[in-house]
Design a protein around this motif. Sequence first.
Motif, PDB file in Angstrom:
ATOM      1  N   ARG A 210       0.838  -1.187   0.000  1.00 49.25           N
ATOM      2  CA  ARG A 210       0.000   0.000   0.000  1.00 49.25           C
ATOM      3  C   ARG A 210       0.881   1.248   0.000  1.00 49.25           C
ATOM      4  NH1 ARG A 210      -5.628   1.472   1.507  1.00 49.25           N
ATOM      5  NH2 ARG A 210      -5.497   3.216   2.955  1.00 49.25           N
ATOM      6  N   ALA A 211       0.527   2.186  -0.875  1.00 49.17           N
ATOM      7  CA  ALA A 211       1.344   3.386  -1.014  1.00 49.17           C
ATOM      8  C   ALA A 211       0.760   4.519  -0.186  1.00 49.17           C
ATOM      9  CB  ALA A 211       1.394   3.775  -2.482  1.00 49.17           C
ATOM     10  N   GLU A 212       1.379   5.682  -0.273  1.00 51.17           N
ATOM     11  CA  GLU A 212       0.837   6.883   0.353  1.00 51.17           C
ATOM     12  C   GLU A 212      -0.321   7.367  -0.515  1.00 51.17           C
ATOM     13  OE1 GLU A 212       2.092   8.533   3.042  1.00 51.17           O
ATOM     14  OE2 GLU A 212       4.281   8.579   2.949  1.00 51.17           O
ATOM     15  N   ARG A 213      -1.184   8.135   0.088  1.00 52.90           N
ATOM     16  CA  ARG A 213      -2.234   8.799  -0.674  1.00 52.90           C
ATOM     17  C   ARG A 213      -1.579   9.632  -1.781  1.00 52.90           C
ATOM     18  NH1 ARG A 213      -7.046  11.456  -0.717  1.00 52.90           N
ATOM     19  NH2 ARG A 213      -8.523  10.298   0.550  1.00 52.90           N
ATOM     20  N   PHE A 214      -2.129   9.569  -3.007  1.00 49.79           N
ATOM     21  CA  PHE A 214      -1.500  10.292  -4.118  1.00 49.79           C
ATOM     22  C   PHE A 214      -1.564  11.800  -3.894  1.00 49.79           C
ATOM     23  CE2 PHE A 214      -1.481  12.347  -8.252  1.00 49.79           C
ATOM     24  CZ  PHE A 214      -0.328  11.822  -8.792  1.00 49.79           C
ATOM     25  N   ALA A 215      -2.707  12.293  -3.463  1.00 52.20           N
ATOM     26  CA  ALA A 215      -2.841  13.727  -3.169  1.00 52.20           C
ATOM     27  C   ALA A 215      -4.020  13.906  -2.237  1.00 52.20           C
ATOM     28  CB  ALA A 215      -3.055  14.520  -4.452  1.00 52.20           C
ATOM     29  N   GLY A 216      -4.136  15.089  -1.666  1.00 51.33           N
ATOM     30  CA  GLY A 216      -5.255  15.360  -0.772  1.00 51.33           C
ATOM     31  C   GLY A 216      -5.036  14.739   0.590  1.00 51.33           C
TER      32      GLY A 216
END
Length: 342
Positions: A210-216
């Motif tokens: 699982r990655a970081e949130r792309f934006a926001g």
Amino acid sequence: MTQEEKARKNAALAIVIPCYNEEEVLPETIKQMSRLLDDMRESGLIDDGSGVWFVDDGSSDKTWDLITEATINNKYINGIKLSRNKGHQNALLAGLETAEGDVLISVDADLQDDITVMKQMMTQYHAGYDVVYGVRKARELDTRFKRITAEGYYRVIQKLGVDVVFNHADFRLMSRRAIEALKQHEEVNLFLRGMVPAIGFPSTNVEYDRAERFAGESKYPLKKMLALAADGVTSFSALPLRFIALLGLFIFLFSFGFSTWVLWVRLFTDNAIPGWASSVLPMYFLGGIQLLSIGVLGEYVAKTYMETKKRPRYIIDKTILNKESGFKTMPAGSIEIDKVSS
Ligand code: UDP
Ligand code: MG
């Protein structure tokens, strides 16, 4: 190839994405989703009529405008707009119940889940599975607090007898018949992670990072997370109620022993009965336990109350169906917006 295998091979995929104030990531999500769908079509994993269903969960930013625009410019995109913010689980259900397709995959809008894993999910679907759970391999990117509380929660809830898949959120594939089975569940307090395993049908897992949130920013503040966690327990387990009864039994046995001792001291010894502390402390202790128990009872009564009202779990304001993507029938209770005139 049997009839069923053939049908599975030629399946139209619908990707369902709930969005709440996601204007910052949506353009990128739309881009990546279309690329992935192109790719999957080319490699024969999915058939014509595949698309993406964005569910706008009453956003107050430009989310719906972005979705509308995308339905015009992008053949894959369909939009469902809820009448107001109903929360992630309800928005997700709205999408799953409305979207067409032989097989559905739900995923968050923020690209935290590795969407290329959908290819593996489709392969498992072709192999005959009805439900494929996306399971997080590691939680390195989560904060320590989130990791410990989340993993602890999965353990506790499993101990309470709730059938959930460890480290699986709502990134999952469901076949049409699994969706139809889900539709038979009428509960208002939704905890899809518990409901789907309860359906049965052959299921399997695929792992991903699982990655970081792309934006926001996260749309799941601590308060919403705690509410979901509580729903997970109270919607699927009556153990907390039984625990109260056990606690009562335990305290009863203890006070019985204690009273025997007090009587014995009074009748057979010259020692003065200890006074203040021994009467005041149990008072606070019992008072606390009683209030807590009433609180737990109240939780269940409240749940029952909400369920008996049987209010709709979401109300659809409008739906934009992308005709090019092959979806022609109107879902019940929705309005078709004419793309050209709106
Ligand atoms: N979401 C929603 N309604 C809400 C809150 C969140 O539809 O009331 C959506 C949100 O847009 C996202 C998904 O639920 O697609 C998961 O939310 P988020 O990524 O903020 O949660 P986190 O990953 O931080 O737990
Ligand atoms: Mg997220």
